[in-house]
Scaffold this active site. Structure first.
Site, mmCIF file in Angstrom:
data_model
loop_
_atom_site.group_PDB
_atom_site.id
_atom_site.type_symbol
_atom_site.label_atom_id
_atom_site.label_comp_id
_atom_site.label_asym_id
_atom_site.label_seq_id
_atom_site.Cartn_x
_atom_site.Cartn_y
_atom_site.Cartn_z
ATOM 1 N N ASN A 88 0.834 -1.203 0.000
ATOM 2 C CA ASN A 88 0.000 0.000 0.000
ATOM 3 C C ASN A 88 0.869 1.252 0.000
ATOM 4 O OD1 ASN A 88 -2.084 -1.806 0.166
ATOM 5 N ND2 ASN A 88 -2.381 -1.557 2.369
ATOM 6 N N HIS A 105 5.819 -0.520 -2.802
ATOM 7 C CA HIS A 105 5.358 0.173 -4.012
ATOM 8 C C HIS A 105 5.362 1.690 -3.866
ATOM 9 C CE1 HIS A 105 3.124 -3.762 -5.221
ATOM 10 N NE2 HIS A 105 4.436 -3.844 -5.385
ATOM 11 N N GLY A 170 -5.148 -9.056 3.124
ATOM 12 C CA GLY A 170 -5.721 -8.077 2.203
ATOM 13 C C GLY A 170 -4.968 -7.894 0.904
HETATM 14 N N1 APR Z 1 -10.293 -7.012 4.525
HETATM 15 C C1 APR Z 1 -9.268 -7.780 4.080
HETATM 16 N N2 APR Z 1 -9.066 -8.085 2.775
HETATM 17 C C2 APR Z 1 -9.947 -7.570 1.892
HETATM 18 C C3 APR Z 1 -11.046 -6.758 2.273
HETATM 19 C C4 APR Z 1 -11.194 -6.478 3.664
HETATM 20 N N3 APR Z 1 -12.212 -5.732 4.116
HETATM 21 N N4 APR Z 1 -11.732 -6.420 1.143
HETATM 22 C C5 APR Z 1 -11.095 -7.000 0.108
HETATM 23 N N5 APR Z 1 -10.024 -7.696 0.547
HETATM 24 C C6 APR Z 1 -9.045 -8.473 -0.230
HETATM 25 C C7 APR Z 1 -9.538 -8.979 -1.563
HETATM 26 O O1 APR Z 1 -10.209 -10.230 -1.413
HETATM 27 C C8 APR Z 1 -8.229 -9.147 -2.329
HETATM 28 O O2 APR Z 1 -7.640 -10.421 -2.094
HETATM 29 O O3 APR Z 1 -7.971 -7.611 -0.533
HETATM 30 C C9 APR Z 1 -7.339 -8.058 -1.731
HETATM 31 C C10 APR Z 1 -7.164 -6.873 -2.636
HETATM 32 O O4 APR Z 1 -6.456 -7.307 -3.776
HETATM 33 P P1 APR Z 1 -5.996 -6.216 -4.849
HETATM 34 O O5 APR Z 1 -7.125 -5.285 -5.132
HETATM 35 O O6 APR Z 1 -5.358 -6.964 -5.969
HETATM 36 O O7 APR Z 1 -4.903 -5.340 -4.088
HETATM 37 P P2 APR Z 1 -3.387 -5.723 -3.838
HETATM 38 O O8 APR Z 1 -3.219 -7.197 -3.690
HETATM 39 O O9 APR Z 1 -2.903 -4.862 -2.727
HETATM 40 O O10 APR Z 1 -2.669 -5.244 -5.203
HETATM 41 C C11 APR Z 1 -1.262 -5.337 -5.254
HETATM 42 O O11 APR Z 1 -1.300 -4.214 -7.378
HETATM 43 O O12 APR Z 1 -2.077 -2.536 -8.714
HETATM 44 C C12 APR Z 1 -1.036 -2.925 -7.941
HETATM 45 O O13 APR Z 1 0.488 -1.507 -6.896
HETATM 46 C C13 APR Z 1 -0.817 -1.979 -6.797
HETATM 47 O O14 APR Z 1 -0.028 -2.470 -4.580
HETATM 48 C C14 APR Z 1 -0.986 -2.847 -5.563
HETATM 49 C C15 APR Z 1 -0.711 -4.226 -6.091
#
Ligand code: APR
Length: 226
Positions: A88, A105, A170
């Site tokens: 994040n 990131h 998450g």
């Molecule tokens: N609590 C915990 N987890 C959650 C919640 C919640 N309330 N709501 C959603 N999630 C989960 C989803 O199920 C999913 O597995 O959080 C995750 C979000 O995944 P992404 O949207 O892909 O985000 P992330 O994994 O952080 O993305 C990684 O991708 O675009 C790039 O640089 C950006 O840092 C980011 C990277």
């Protein structure tokens, strides 16, 4: 000697604070093309579009607060050597009180000259064309865009390889090299996953909490402290 608790966090831990994730329905990548707003090519093509994308997210960050998941992680520093490795770019872990936060990131509240990938400066307000560093170089968001190197990855692998407990919370684990960290978890290290849409298969089912971050961190805290 406190046990080393290493936590890999993604956008999901900030979802309950009101910050959009990327790949959930209505996520950030539903309304923006990554190549337009999160790549060096997009910045070269239309820098103001990219700056506006991050200016909006920076303004939104001022409207939100850390949630219980961030706060519980900060509180666990009383009992564990907590090392957060986050994908994040928000500052919610720091605002919750966590003291060891490694941003893979980058950070929304920092900027750096376009000709470097290092020396960032704090930047809390809008960042626009014409905002220059002390050498007259245009500033850009201190964010790792797709296709760019992840300078903090080596440190992240070293931290992960010395974990006693590893928590994934998450994150969809779809972005590399961050997702590779699971392969650096040492033998015998207990792994937990907190995610409502559980697809991860990194550990035994009883260590997977199919729920939101706050609820999952309360369960994990109770497990770790009792
Ligand atoms: N609590 C915990 N987890 C959650 C919640 C919640 N309330 N709501 C959603 N999630 C989960 C989803 O199920 C999913 O597995 O959080 C995750 C979000 O995944 P992404 O949207 O892909 O985000 P992330 O994994 O952080 O993305 C990684 O991708 O675009 C790039 O640089 C950006 O840092 C980011 C990277």
């Amino acid at each position: 000697m406190k046990k080393k608790l290493v936590v890999l966090t993604g956008a999901g831990i900030s979802a309950e604070s009101g910050i959009k994730t990327f790949r959930d329905s209505n996520g950030l990548w539903e309304n923006h093309r990554v190549e337009d707003v999160a790549s060096p090519e997009g910045f070269a093509r239309d820098p103001q579009l990219v700056l506006d994308f991050y200016n909006l997210r920076r303004r939104q960050l001022k409207e939100v607060e850390p949630n219980d998941a961030h706060k519980i992680l900060a509180d666990l520093e009383r009992d564990f050597d907590v090392n957060i490795i986050t994908q994040n770019v928000d500052d919610l872990h720091e605002r919750a009180g966590s003291t060891k936060v490694l941003h893979l990131h980058g950070e929304l509240l920092k900027a750096r000259p376009v000709n470097s990938d290092g020396n960032s400066i704090p930047w809390e307000d809008d960042l626009n064309l014409g905002d220059l560093d002390e050498n007259g170089i245009q500033l850009r968001p201190h964010i790792v865009w797709f296709g760019e190197m992840v300078p903090a990855m080596e440190e992240a692998t070293i931290i992960t390889s010395t974990a006693d407990i590893f928590v994934v919370i998450g994150t969809s684990m779809q972005v590399y090299p961050a997702a590779e960290l699971i392969h650096y978890v040492p033998e015998g290290c207990e792994v937990f996953v907190i995610d409502p849409n559980l697809e991860h298969s990194y550990t035994k089912p009883e260590n997977c909490f199919k729920c939101g971050g706050s609820e999952g961190m309360k369960k994990l805290r109770d497990l770790l402290l009792h």
